[in-house]
Design an enzyme around this catalytic site. Structure first.
Site, short mmCIF file in Angstrom:
data_model
loop_
_atom_site.label_atom_id
_atom_site.label_comp_id
_atom_site.label_asym_id
_atom_site.label_seq_id
_atom_site.Cartn_x
_atom_site.Cartn_y
_atom_site.Cartn_z
N GLN A 2 0.83 -1.21 0.00
CA GLN A 2 0.00 0.00 0.00
C GLN A 2 0.87 1.27 0.00
O GLN A 2 0.50 2.28 -0.60
CB GLN A 2 -1.00 -0.02 1.17
CG GLN A 2 -0.41 -0.11 2.56
CD GLN A 2 -0.19 -1.55 3.02
OE1 GLN A 2 -0.06 -2.47 2.19
NE2 GLN A 2 -0.12 -1.75 4.32
N ASN A 32 9.78 -6.51 1.97
CA ASN A 32 9.47 -7.94 1.86
C ASN A 32 8.93 -8.26 0.46
O ASN A 32 8.93 -7.41 -0.44
CB ASN A 32 8.49 -8.36 2.96
CG ASN A 32 7.15 -7.64 2.83
OD1 ASN A 32 6.81 -7.10 1.77
ND2 ASN A 32 6.39 -7.62 3.90
N SER A 60 18.57 -11.79 0.80
CA SER A 60 19.98 -11.42 0.73
C SER A 60 20.85 -12.66 0.46
O SER A 60 20.48 -13.77 0.82
CB SER A 60 20.38 -10.75 2.03
OG SER A 60 21.63 -10.12 1.90
N GLN A 106 25.77 -13.88 6.84
CA GLN A 106 24.68 -13.81 5.88
C GLN A 106 23.49 -14.63 6.35
O GLN A 106 22.34 -14.19 6.29
CB GLN A 106 25.16 -14.34 4.52
CG GLN A 106 24.20 -14.06 3.40
CD GLN A 106 24.00 -12.57 3.20
OE1 GLN A 106 24.93 -11.79 3.39
NE2 GLN A 106 22.80 -12.16 2.87
N HIS A 147 20.57 -13.29 8.63
CA HIS A 147 19.60 -12.27 8.21
C HIS A 147 18.16 -12.78 8.35
O HIS A 147 17.35 -12.19 9.03
CB HIS A 147 19.84 -11.85 6.75
CG HIS A 147 20.73 -10.67 6.65
ND1 HIS A 147 20.38 -9.44 7.13
CD2 HIS A 147 21.97 -10.51 6.11
CE1 HIS A 147 21.36 -8.57 6.90
NE2 HIS A 147 22.34 -9.20 6.30
N GLU A 200 24.56 -11.31 -4.86
CA GLU A 200 24.47 -9.94 -4.35
C GLU A 200 25.82 -9.50 -3.78
O GLU A 200 26.34 -8.46 -4.12
CB GLU A 200 23.38 -9.91 -3.26
CG GLU A 200 23.15 -8.54 -2.68
CD GLU A 200 22.25 -8.60 -1.44
OE1 GLU A 200 22.00 -9.70 -0.91
OE2 GLU A 200 21.80 -7.52 -1.00
N HIS A 201 26.38 -10.32 -2.89
CA HIS A 201 27.70 -10.05 -2.32
C HIS A 201 28.64 -11.17 -2.76
O HIS A 201 28.31 -12.35 -2.61
CB HIS A 201 27.67 -10.06 -0.80
CG HIS A 201 26.67 -9.11 -0.20
ND1 HIS A 201 25.42 -9.52 0.17
CD2 HIS A 201 26.75 -7.79 0.07
CE1 HIS A 201 24.75 -8.47 0.66
NE2 HIS A 201 25.52 -7.41 0.61
N GLU A 224 12.86 6.55 -45.01
CA GLU A 224 11.85 6.11 -44.04
C GLU A 224 10.46 6.65 -44.39
O GLU A 224 9.50 6.44 -43.65
CB GLU A 224 12.26 6.55 -42.63
CG GLU A 224 13.60 5.94 -42.22
CD GLU A 224 13.95 6.10 -40.74
OE1 GLU A 224 13.28 6.89 -40.05
OE2 GLU A 224 14.89 5.42 -40.29
N HIS A 255 9.85 15.30 -41.97
CA HIS A 255 11.15 15.34 -41.28
C HIS A 255 12.19 16.01 -42.19
O HIS A 255 12.99 16.83 -41.74
CB HIS A 255 11.63 13.93 -40.93
CG HIS A 255 11.03 13.36 -39.69
ND1 HIS A 255 9.69 13.15 -39.55
CD2 HIS A 255 11.59 12.96 -38.51
CE1 HIS A 255 9.44 12.62 -38.34
NE2 HIS A 255 10.59 12.51 -37.70
#
Lengths: 421, 421
Positions: free
Chosen positions: B187, B210, B233, B254, B257, B320-321, B408, B413
């Site tokens: 939301q 999340n 992660s 890690q 987490h 990621e890492h 074209e 143009h």
């Protein structure tokens, strides 16, 4: 004639109302179905859609343009066409090379920190076909991927009745691109995003397309990178004079694209607006593509406002192309932020940017220049951080990092530092 | 213990199978409904969701953190906390300033061509709250927006029972951010994307969340800019030695987490892998957050492979890492492209990057480092092209642009150029 007078800050609400967007739920559901089909049934669904939408009986052997087709196409390209394309190619390549981002490191208290720039491995380029094929689009989509150093480039283009424009194959050949797939629409985007037996899954999809292609790109985003979600083309001319009537010609050149093309003129006095709009509607009637311009000219919006409010109008509309035909354009620049490309001064007409100036002509539309950028090598690049500590740098920073980890209740994070101290 | 042996190029298919992604249709439908409600009923729907999900009876007067709440919060922050935060703040700001892109122009045959860099006007930052609030995330999300020069910064954070962590308000105050909205979840993302009576529509939304937040960001993308679609992660340690066991500690940090955290270890000989995995599982049992680490350690994947294939494994997982605990890490660098952040050498543990090194800790996850970049000022910037022709430059380029336009079929143009010649 659509006409707005914006004299006060409150008048901007009239513009916001005018711009309020449509939702396209119906098209979105169609596209969602196509993507689901391709993910589940892969080539089988892909070939069905090729047949249904492009009247092309695709199979795993003919979906990729053959060597024979390449050879036939190349023989049809004239010397003059080649010269024109090569002239544009060199200028566009030069610009994209000059603005290619590079990896960079700094040293901070004994630690090496930086940003590593690498290209994606596989890019899928969508290039509209048939009547809507423009060789300039092929150059503008292929060159940033090529200059970025993408390892593998794949092209998807709709091939109605199996036909592909020879100029596209000529340009593909210039860049040694062998994989040109005869697939268009949302099904092409889905195939590039998730892979089928015939078409590889890529890392980034770029290139313009119709509303189905645009929705498909929006929906697959996140599973694959995309350049942007593009809508109808737009131009806005802001001018404080009208002796030469250039603005009317520029508005017309936008209006000839298609019936949905969007044309805005912002002026500071009524006489100029009348003079430009009269000329524009006169040109729209007599244009070679008057079938289109008679329709699209009905959507043109003429705005009378002050120099002070003009910047806010630009930021609200965030036009794809913005022409500043002003006596002192640079002093006006800090009054706005949102525009795809900015053409400065009376000689910088959009046509130059479309073909030969050098910067990309694939630009954010439909107010997305609020947050989106021009297509560039960066579309095909990504940035990773580099962090390299010496033991001395570790000793200095670790006490703070340990405290921070403990505030967050992440004790193993702290432990990983303590064991190194 | 999850274990893969990758000895040949064909073995990589085992890894691809292991990584094949889940689809989350159910969550996606929930999020789609929330977005539709917020777009249609605005504040009314927003307040209902705040009540439903966060047990917070929101209304237009209490949805924004009050001055009194700010003052109360600031009085609760300790001197040590302030010092730690300010130390990190300075280092992160320095890094982001050093890598801030600038506008740039070049001259090409008498035309001025360039890229103009401007910030977005309004940014919405999502900062997870409650138990999942991390002050480091607040710094890492606010600083790039601030350094980029965003005009207006808005924060949304879930406030269960109306509670907001004092450290978040302390950090917001450091940057004079007055608009902190007590709204979380999908939301919040919908409100920032489309606007309600209480919450302004912004140009870019950034910040972790999340799975509902991630889906919402994916779905609103295109109508608004977003940083990336983030998942759980991840860390990957590649090491050619195991005397010091650092890798086991880094894997654990890690794993603490959350239960979905992803942990990869890539080694070149079986003894090292056994030594590291034994230590890792031992630590996971005795960790302070063992309730989490006992679960997440079950997902850890240990891979035995060759130095030659390790780069391809990195590129497939696109972690990621990435920690390179190798004797000659720089000679290994050109064997891979895909990683969010690269930690080089034995002293560069991820914890440093999470808090104080300087580069951003918000990084692409779930294989999106194939095409996505680390969060940076660029998330809040956009690039426009600059094109400024003199009459001389026009004379040189126009003949080619005219021919191109005629190929074209875009005759207006061409006309816009002819009228200027």
């Amino acid at each position: 004639m659509n006409y707005l007078e914006i004299k006060t800050h409150n008048d901007l609400d009239k513009l916001k109302l005018y711009l309020a967007k449509n939702q396209y739920d119906e098209q979105e559901n169609t596209v969602r179905k196509i993507i689901k089909d391709i993910r589940e049934k892969k080539d089988e669904a892909l070939f069905e859609y090729c047949h249904k939408f492009d009247n092309f009986k695709a199979n795993k052997d003919n979906i990729n343009v053959s060597n024979t087709e390449f050879e036939q196409a190349l023989s049809q390209v004239t010397l003059e066409q080649k010269e024109t394309i090569l002239y544009a190619k060199e200028k566009i390549e030069n610009f994209h090379r000059a603005f290619l981002p590079k990896s960079c490191i700094i040293e901070q208290n004994g630690a090496i920190l930086g940003t590593r720039v690498t290209s994606v491995k596989k890019a899928g380029l969508y290039i509209p076909g048939g009547k809507a094929f423009y060789p300039s689009t092929a150059l503008m989509t292929i060159i940033p991927a090529y200059v970025a150093g993408v390892d593998e480039i794949y092209i998807c283009t709709p091939a109605q009745n199996s036909y592909i424009n020879p100029l596209l194959l000529y340009i593909a050949k210039l860049y040694n691109i062998e994989n040109v797939f005869k697939v268009g629409g949302a099904q092409a985007i889905a195939a590039l995003a998730y892979g089928t037996q015939s078409i590889p899954k890529v890392d980034v999809i770029a290139g313009p397309g119709n509303i189905y292609v645009a929705f498909a790109k929006k929906l697959v985003y996140g599973d694959v990178g995309i350049d942007s979600v593009a809508g109808p083309s737009e131009v806005m001319v802001v001018s404080d004079n009208c002796e030469k009537l250039y603005a009317a010609y520029d508005l017309l050149s936008q209006a000839e694209h298609d019936a949905n093309a969007k044309v805005y003129y912002v002026g500071f006095n009524k006489e100029c607006i009348n003079k430009i709009s009269d000329k524009f509607f006169e040109l729209a009637k007599t244009a070679k593509r008057s079938e289109i311009t008679l329709k699209s000219s009905q959507n043109a919006l003429f705005i009378q406002t002050t120099r002070e409010l003009a910047g806010q109008i630009i930021d609200e509309i965030a036009p794809e192309h913005l022409e500043l035909q002003l006596n002192d354009p640079y002093s006006f620049m800090n009054s706005f932020k949102n525009a795809g490309a900015i053409f400065i001064g009376e000689y910088s007409c959009e046509t130059l940017g479309d073909y030969v100036a050098g910067p990309n002509h694939t630009l954010p539309t439909s107010q997305t220049a609020r947050f989106s950028s021009v297509l560039s090598t960066e579309t095909f690049l990504k940035k990773s951080s580099i962090i390299h500590y010496t033991h001395k740098a570790l000793q200095q920073d670790a006490p703070y990092a340990i405290k921070f980890a403990e505030y967050e209740g992440l004790f193993a994070h702290a432990e990983a530092l303590k064991v190194r101290l």
